[in-house]
Enzyme design. Structure first.
Site, PDB file in Angstrom:
ATOM      1  N   GLU A 153      20.715  59.817  65.549  1.00 10.29           N
ATOM      2  CA  GLU A 153      19.686  58.899  65.026  1.00 10.29           C
ATOM      3  C   GLU A 153      19.230  57.816  66.001  1.00 10.29           C
ATOM      4  O   GLU A 153      19.236  56.628  65.678  1.00 10.29           O
ATOM      5  CB  GLU A 153      20.179  58.265  63.715  1.00 10.29           C
ATOM      6  N   GLU A 258      22.944  68.903  58.074  1.00 12.93           N
ATOM      7  CA  GLU A 258      23.368  68.091  56.917  1.00 12.93           C
ATOM      8  C   GLU A 258      22.509  68.441  55.709  1.00 12.93           C
ATOM      9  O   GLU A 258      22.024  67.565  54.982  1.00 12.93           O
ATOM     10  CB  GLU A 258      23.242  66.592  57.247  1.00 12.93           C
TER      11      GLU A 258
HETATM   12  C1  XIL Z   1      26.833  59.685  54.989  1.00  7.77           C
HETATM   13  C2  XIL Z   1      28.070  60.101  54.184  1.00  7.77           C
HETATM   14  O1  XIL Z   1      27.796  61.306  53.515  1.00  7.77           O
HETATM   15  C3  XIL Z   1      28.433  59.015  53.196  1.00  7.77           C
HETATM   16  O2  XIL Z   1      29.661  59.317  52.543  1.00  7.77           O
HETATM   17  C4  XIL Z   1      28.537  57.660  53.903  1.00  7.77           C
HETATM   18  O3  XIL Z   1      28.750  56.643  52.962  1.00  7.77           O
HETATM   19  C5  XIL Z   1      27.288  57.361  54.703  1.00  7.77           C
HETATM   20  O4  XIL Z   1      27.028  58.423  55.597  1.00  7.77           O
HETATM   21  N1  XIL Z   1      23.164  60.934  58.301  1.00  7.77           N
HETATM   22  C6  XIL Z   1      24.365  61.191  58.902  1.00  7.77           C
HETATM   23  C7  XIL Z   1      25.595  61.250  58.068  1.00  7.77           C
HETATM   24  O5  XIL Z   1      24.407  61.494  60.103  1.00  7.77           O
HETATM   25  O6  XIL Z   1      26.738  60.839  58.771  1.00  7.77           O
HETATM   26  C8  XIL Z   1      25.449  60.423  56.802  1.00  7.77           C
HETATM   27  O7  XIL Z   1      26.613  60.643  56.002  1.00  7.77           O
HETATM   28  C9  XIL Z   1      24.179  60.807  56.076  1.00  7.77           C
HETATM   29  C10 XIL Z   1      22.973  60.569  56.933  1.00  7.77           C
END
Ligand code: XIL
Length: 369
Positions: A153, A258
Site C-alpha cells: 500500500e 486478499e
Molecule cells: C486486516 C485484517 O484482516 C484485520 O484483522 C486487521 O484488523 C486489519 O488488517 N489490507 C491488508 C491486510 O493488506 O493486512 C488488512 O488486513 C486488510 C487490508
C-alpha cells in the site's frame, strides 16, 4: 474363464473409478490445482489449530497460506531491539506440515506499524531500521517463506506515492531499497508489490510506474498482489482483465492476495481497504444481521463465478488466489469499515458450510474439464 471375468471386472472397476474421480472435483485446491494456488488468510487461533473443524476445512480446501495479522511489524518487531517470532514460527511450521505454499505478509507497510517505527524521523535511522527489519525477517525464513509482500500500500488513489513515514524520511528510494534488501536476504523468494484498488485505472497506472521504477533501478519484482477487497457490482470485469494484462506485460506474475466480496451497504461509497477508515454503525448499514437473503446469496455466487471464470481465462498469468479469511465468521469485513456488522464475503458461511458461492467456483471446473 473365471479368471478372465475377474480380470474384466477389475479393469472396468478401475476405469469407472477413474472416470468418476475426474468428474468428482470436491475441494477448491484440487479443482484448481493445475491453474493457481488457492490460498487463505489465517488468524492467530487458526495458526494455533485451536478449532479442529476449522483446521480440517483449511487443510482440505487450501494449498497456500498468508498470516492475516501476526507477521505485521507491530507483532514481529514490537520494539527496536526486540523481535517476536513465536507465532510466525508456528505459522511457517503449519504450512510446511501441510505442504502449503507459504506467503509472507508484510515487510514494509505504514499500517499496523509498531509505535516506535512511526516515530522515526531521521533518514539514517530509517535506513538502518529497514535494513535490520527486512534482513532479519527474510533471512530467518529463507527458503521456507516462498513469497513476500515486500511493500504494501505505497500508493494513493490517484497513483501518487502515499506520504508514509517511509516516503517522508527516505523519499521514493525506499521502494528500491526494500526490494534490494529482500532479494539479498533470500535471492530465491518471490517478491511482490501488494495494494488495494490497483485494478482501478489511475492507481493502476501508479503501480505500473512504481514497479517499472524499481526494476529499472535494479530491484527484483516478481509479482503484483491485487488485494481484491471487492464489491458485488465493482470493480468491473473489464478493469480486472485490463489489470491482469497490463501487469503481466511487465513480465511479472499477478496474484489476487486478499479476495473477499462485501454484500453490505458502503458508507460514502467507500472503495478499497484503508484499515484506518472507520464509520459509525446503524441498522440501515447492517441489513442482514441474521441471514443473507437468497437473492443476495445468488448475486454473490454469480459474482464469484464471473471473477473465477476470468481468472481461469488468464491462469497462465496468475500465481495465486487467496481469500482473506477461511469463513464468514472470521472476516475482517464484520468490523471494517463499520464495527459489529454481519457480512457474508467468503465461500464458507459462519458454520463452515459451503455457500452457493463455493459451489459456483467449483462448478466452473466441472464444466471446464
Ligand atoms: C486486516 C485484517 O484482516 C484485520 O484483522 C486487521 O484488523 C486489519 O488488517 N489490507 C491488508 C491486510 O493488506 O493486512 C488488512 O488486513 C486488510 C487490508
Amino acid at each position: 474363464m473365471k479368471f478372465i471375468n475377474l480380470y474384466l471386472l477389475a479393469v472396468t472397476t478401475i476405469l469407472f473409478v477413474n472416470c468418476s474421480s475426474k468428474q468428482e472435483v470436491t475441494t477448491l485446491k484440487d479443482a484448481y490445482k493445475n491453474d493457481f494456488y488457492i490460498g487463505t488468510a489465517l488468524s492467530a487461533d487458526q495458526i494455533e489449530e485451536k478449532n479442529i473443524k476449522v483446521d480440517s476445512l483449511i487443510q482440505k480446501e487450501f494449498n497456500a497460506i498468508t498470516a492475516e495479522n501476526i507477521m505485521k511489524s507491530m507483532f514481529t518487531h514490537p520494539q527496536k531491539d526486540k523481535y517476536d517470532f513465536a507465532l510466525s514460527d508456528k505459522f511457517v511450521a503449519y504450512g510446511e506440515k501441510n505442504k502449503m505454499f507459504i506467503h509472507g505478509h508484510t515487510l514494509i507497510w505504514h499500517s499496523q506499524l509498531a509505535p516506535w517505527m512511526e516515530k522515526i524521523a531521521d533518514s539514517t535511522e530509517m535506513k538502518a531500521f529497514m535494513k535490520d527489519h527486512i534482513t532479519t525477517i527474510v533471512s530467518k525464513y529463507k527458503g521456507r517463506i516462498k513469497s513476500w509482500d515486500v511493500v504494501n500500500e505505497a500508493l494513493n488513489e490517484d497513483g501518487t506515492l502515499r506520504k508514509s513515514v517511509f516516503l517522508n524520511t527516505l523519499g521514493e528510494q525506499y521502494l528500491v531499497d526494500a526490494f534490494k534488501l529482500a532479494e539479498k536476504a533470500d535471492p530465491k523468494a518471490e517478491l511482490y508489490y501488494n495494494d488495494y484498488n490497483i485494478e482501478e485505472p489511475a492507481k493502476r497506472a501508479g503501480a505500473i510506474a512504481l514497479i517499472k521504477k524499481i526494476k529499472e533501478a535494479g530491484g527484483k519484482v516478481d509479482g503484483v498482489g491485487i488485494q481484491g477487497h471487492w464489491r458485488l457490482q465493482s470493480p468491473s470485469l473489464e478493469e480486472i482483465e485490463k489489470s491482469i494484462l497490463e501487469y503481466s506485460a511487465l513480465g511479472i506474475k499477478v496474484a489476487f492476495t486478499e479476495l473477499d466480496i462485501t454484500v453490505l451497504p458502503n458508507p460514502w461509497d467507500l472503495k478499497g481497504a484503508d484499515v484506518n477508515q472507520n464509520f459509525e454503525g446503524s441498522a440501515k448499514m447492517n441489513p442482514y444481521p441474521k441471514t443473507l437473503p437468497d437473492s443476495v446469496q445468488t448475486q454473490l455466487a454469480a459474482r464469484y463465478a464471473s471473477i473465477f471464470k476470468l481468472f481461469l481465462k488468464h491462469k497462465d498469468k496468475i500465481s495465486r488466489v487467496t481469500f482473506w479469511g477461511v469463513y464468514d465468521k472470521q472476516s475482517w469485513l464484520n468490523d471494517w469499515p463499520i464495527k459489529g456488522r454481519t457480512n457474508y464475503p467468503l465461500p464458507f458461511d459462519v458454520n463452515l458450510e459451503h455457500k452457493p458461492a463455493y459451489d459456483s467456483i467449483l462448478k466452473l471446473k466441472k464444466t471446464v474439464e
